[in-house]
Scaffold this active site. Structure first.
Site, PDB file in Angstrom:
ATOM      1  N   HIS A 184       0.726  -1.292  -0.140  1.00  0.00           N
ATOM      2  CA  HIS A 184      -0.076   0.032  -0.008  1.00  0.00           C
ATOM      3  C   HIS A 184       1.006   1.319   0.071  1.00  0.00           C
ATOM      4  CE1 HIS A 184      -3.310  -2.628  -0.049  1.00  0.00           C
ATOM      5  NE2 HIS A 184      -3.532  -2.812   1.532  1.00  0.00           N
ATOM      6  N   HIS A 241      -9.985   1.181   0.412  1.00  0.00           N
ATOM      7  CA  HIS A 241      -9.895  -0.097   1.476  1.00  0.00           C
ATOM      8  C   HIS A 241     -11.042  -0.265   2.339  1.00  0.00           C
ATOM      9  CE1 HIS A 241      -7.767  -3.550   2.993  1.00  0.00           C
ATOM     10  NE2 HIS A 241      -6.780  -3.298   2.206  1.00  0.00           N
ATOM     11  N   GLU A 269     -11.192  -4.453  -3.311  1.00  0.00           N
ATOM     12  CA  GLU A 269     -10.416  -3.058  -3.938  1.00  0.00           C
ATOM     13  C   GLU A 269     -10.164  -3.224  -5.410  1.00  0.00           C
ATOM     14  OE1 GLU A 269      -6.810  -3.945  -1.145  1.00  0.00           O
ATOM     15  OE2 GLU A 269      -8.274  -5.221  -0.156  1.00  0.00           O
TER      16      GLU A 269
HETATM   17  C1  BGC Z   1      -3.907  -6.792   1.322  1.00  0.00           C
HETATM   18  C2  BGC Z   1      -3.702  -7.593   2.635  1.00  0.00           C
HETATM   19  C3  BGC Z   1      -3.422  -6.794   3.617  1.00  0.00           C
HETATM   20  C4  BGC Z   1      -4.588  -5.870   3.853  1.00  0.00           C
HETATM   21  C5  BGC Z   1      -4.654  -4.529   4.714  1.00  0.00           C
HETATM   22  C6  BGC Z   1      -5.176  -6.033   1.439  1.00  0.00           C
HETATM   23  O1  BGC Z   1      -5.171  -5.252   0.214  1.00  0.00           O
HETATM   24  O2  BGC Z   1      -3.952  -7.734   0.089  1.00  0.00           O
HETATM   25  O3  BGC Z   1      -2.755  -8.535   2.554  1.00  0.00           O
HETATM   26  O4  BGC Z   1      -3.368  -7.730   4.833  1.00  0.00           O
HETATM   27  O5  BGC Z   1      -4.878  -5.080   2.447  1.00  0.00           O
HETATM   28  O6  BGC Z   1      -3.278  -3.919   4.858  1.00  0.00           O
END
Ligand code: BGC
Length: 352
Positions: free
Chosen positions: A107, A177, A316
């Site tokens: 991210h 998210h 997402e």
């Molecule tokens: C990821 C996960 C992660 C989550 C929170 C998702 O987009 O694929 O692996 O734990 O985001 O950060």
């Protein structure tokens, strides 16, 4: 439509976080927060017209900036999902991004989501948040300005328009998210939600969930959501692209996807409440993440609710993870200097 502004809380660094609630003629509402340009709550009706909050979140503002709590509701950038080895080559130059998880970037390094965004504009049915990220912040090229506009309407559709402008060619993969629990009661597992994803392929990953560059066929595997069925039906089946005990945390490759053209990506349905959510996007991928990395004990959520393992499902919309390292294999579009880059995602709520 009407909009109301309130103060939420102050972060440890003294920055105050504001909330904007947009309410439509049916009384359905979305509450947006300046922290991470995020979705704070979303009240939509069930089949009997009863409104309930269908997204996870916190009353304690500092929980939003704890990366272990899963980026609840936040806008993610500059590059959502993973970048292998925190490194990519773009325009002949190699860039290094923070290895904020294992040996990779997750991210965008995290900071992008965990700051208070400026509120640039509001109206009865929309809010535009804006964030400036200077050249080479977290290793990404370009003085980069991102705007996120949320628009809510009388048909209970929440539209998210992302707009990016950079003074250099650069990369971007913005997403939101939010974790949805359409029952409106997040003591209930999302394993009972029904799901359809318009994808017959997914990005194959290694044991660190990093793409290998290959695409796998969903057919005949637990990854198949081409027809609607319960998330929980096969979530714990052993499968090469799944970490035991975590369940779905995978990118699906939407079929016949033309970048820039809106189409339905997924449908999520909670039979008991009758709430249905359709996701539309102009991006080629969607991450299905069922909150499998969230704490199995709970964290206190909003209004006495909880945030916990498999109590929310994130859908997402995105370019495939690590596309910066597979520009010739994965469908991706980059940001051109001084040209607006736009992408849109919609969450549409109905009942059945
Ligand atoms: C990821 C996960 C992660 C989550 C929170 C998702 O987009 O694929 O692996 O734990 O985001 O950060």
């Amino acid at each position: 439509m009407s909009i109301k502004k309130e103060n939420f809380a102050k972060l440890e660094n003294g920055d105050s976080v504001e909330l904007y609630t947009i309410t439509n003629k049916n009384g359905a509402s979305v509450c947006l927060q300046t922290l991470g340009a995020g979705i704070h709550s979303l009240f939509v009706p069930d089949k009997n017209g009863v409104l309930a909050d269908v997204v996870l979140g916190f009353d304690n503002v500092s929980d939003y900036v704890n990366p272990d709590y899963g980026y609840q509701g936040l806008t993610v950038g500059r590059w959502a999902n993973r970048i292998r080895d925190g490194k990519f080559t773009f325009g002949g130059v190699t860039y290094n991004t923070p290895k904020n998880q294992g040996t990779w970037t997750l991210h965008g390094g995290g900071k992008f989501s965990f700051t208070v965004w400026e509120t640039e504009k509001t109206g009865d049915n929309f809010v535009t948040f804006k964030k400036f990220s200077p050249d080479m912040e977290d290793g990404f090229p370009g003085n980069f300005t991102m705007r996120v506009t949320y628009t809510f309407d009388d048909d209970n559709t929440l539209k998210i328009d992302y707009s990016i402008i950079s003074d250099k060619d650069t990369v971007a993969n913005p997403t939101n998210h939010t974790y949805f629990n359409l029952s409106g009661d997040n003591s209930k597992t999302i394993e009972d939600h029904y799901l359809l994803i318009n994808a017959d392929k997914f990005t194959e990953t290694d044991s660190d969930q990093l793409p290998t560059g290959e695409l796998g066929d969903v057919k005949g595997t637990m990854m198949d959501f081409t027809s609607m069925h319960k998330i929980g039906d096969k979530i714990d089946e052993p499968f090469r692209a799944i970490i035991d005990g975590v369940g779905y945390d995978n990118n699906y490759c939407l079929y016949n996807k033309e970048i820039g053209k809106m189409s339905q990506a997924a449908v999520l349905f909670d039979k008991a409440s009758g709430r249905k959510m359709e996701v539309f996007t102009d991006l080629p991928g969607i991450q299905l993440y069922c909150g499998g990395w969230l704490d199995k004990n709970y964290t206190a959520g909003k209004n006495g609710s909880i945030v916990k393992y498999r109590r929310g499902v994130a859908l997402e919309t995105q370019f495939y993870p690590d596309s910066v390292n597979y520009p010739d294999i994965f469908p991706v579009k980059f940001v051109k200097a001084n040209e607006e880059f736009k992408t849109t995602t919609e969450f549409c709520f109905t009942t059945e």
